[in-house]
Design a protein around this motif. Sequence first.
Motif, PDB file in Angstrom:
ATOM      1  N   GLU A 272      71.727  15.200  27.206  1.00 37.88           N
ATOM      2  CA  GLU A 272      71.275  16.195  26.227  1.00 37.88           C
ATOM      3  C   GLU A 272      71.302  17.605  26.807  1.00 37.88           C
ATOM      4  O   GLU A 272      71.557  18.570  26.086  1.00 37.88           O
TER       5      GLU A 272
ATOM      6  N   SER B 203      73.526  18.703  28.935  1.00 42.45           N
ATOM      7  CA  SER B 203      74.933  19.101  28.854  1.00 42.45           C
ATOM      8  C   SER B 203      75.310  19.474  27.426  1.00 42.45           C
ATOM      9  O   SER B 203      75.961  20.497  27.189  1.00 42.45           O
ATOM     10  N   GLU B 204      74.909  18.629  26.472  1.00 37.12           N
ATOM     11  CA  GLU B 204      75.307  18.881  25.088  1.00 37.12           C
ATOM     12  C   GLU B 204      74.659  20.148  24.539  1.00 37.12           C
ATOM     13  O   GLU B 204      75.280  20.880  23.769  1.00 37.12           O
ATOM     14  N   ALA B 205      73.426  20.404  24.934  1.00 38.87           N
ATOM     15  CA  ALA B 205      72.752  21.617  24.446  1.00 38.87           C
ATOM     16  C   ALA B 205      73.410  22.866  25.031  1.00 38.87           C
ATOM     17  O   ALA B 205      73.644  23.845  24.315  1.00 38.87           O
TER      18      ALA B 205
END
Lengths: 192, 192
Positions: free
Chosen positions: A155, A157-159
């Motif tokens: 999360e 990384s994705e954020a």
Amino acid sequence: MPEGRRGAVRSEAARVAILEATAALFAERGYDHLSIEGIAARAGVGKQTVYRWWPGKSALIADCLLEGMLLPDRFAVPDTGDLRADLIAWLAGVEGVLDSPTGEGLYRSLIAAASENAEVAQRLRESLADPRLFAPRLRAARDSGEVRADLPVDEVSEALIGAIMLRALARTPRDPGLPERLVDLTLGPRPS
Amino acid sequence: MPEGRRGAVRSEAARVAILEATAALFAERGYDHLSIEGIAARAGVGKQTVYRWWPGKSALIADCLLEGMLLPDRFAVPDTGDLRADLIAWLAGVEGVLDSPTGEGLYRSLIAAASENAEVAQRLRESLADPRLFAPRLRAARDSGEVRADLPVDEVSEALIGAIMLRALARTPRDPGLPERLVDLTLGPRPS
């Protein structure tokens, strides 16, 4: 895939020539002036050969980008031993690329290609959007106590990547303080 | 804009008819089978009338979406007084839309339209990508002590929306626990 069978003896030399022609013409003329005709002529192949393998120029640009022909090593995460500094430097580097007209066009053409084409999206996911891009560094930082032990690695990384992507897509003006604020937000307060 | 002048007496009735035709045909046939010819025929206008105002079907879909013709009220943030629950519900709602083939196509066509077209990107920024989407709720939660007083409101919005957008673009399989993990990540640990 019947198309795949006919094209199975796809020539690697022609494939590379087409991608190199795309990268060269992109650098010379920019994305808007890139044409399949021009790419085919530069690569010494017929227009139909290009169309047999790629649906259009956004897919060609995506392949060039993903094969490192356009921005080599730009997206590697530095490793100085200081996770926060490395993530901030990486985000600032990506923002720097996006801040140039060439980089912005590149980035948006990659997004366009991924939104239109599941194969490009898959390759995007395996590279830029891969949670593993930061994961080894984040896991090591959890182990060493640099960040909290239950930090959700994927999360983070994705954020981080998602926020940058969203800003590029929406043409949000660059903000020099953004990388640090995003890293502080996702990693939590710096331990004192 | 010379084009703007000739088209200045753009008929609002025709514009609405074209957008309504787009929304109806999209619902019946899906994005891949949507054509400008079909839209023009359904709306009772010429194909050139459509092309005069929109560069292609992705821009039409973007306008339908932004005018609430396709997913009315789907993107409103609920307000139950519990910020965390409201953000989790909002993210889960968006993920639910994305999880349907229609919603996924819609979402990707909006991304494609924004990446190709600065005007669509601007409208995206003013609606879905607008940091103000969550900002009033986030500011109130800071004032009431529900979240920390120095929480960066815009970055929370961009990280949440960006993460969801990135996953949709990369066709990452849906994960029911994701909304809660993203909200916990960006808002910080729940106060005990």
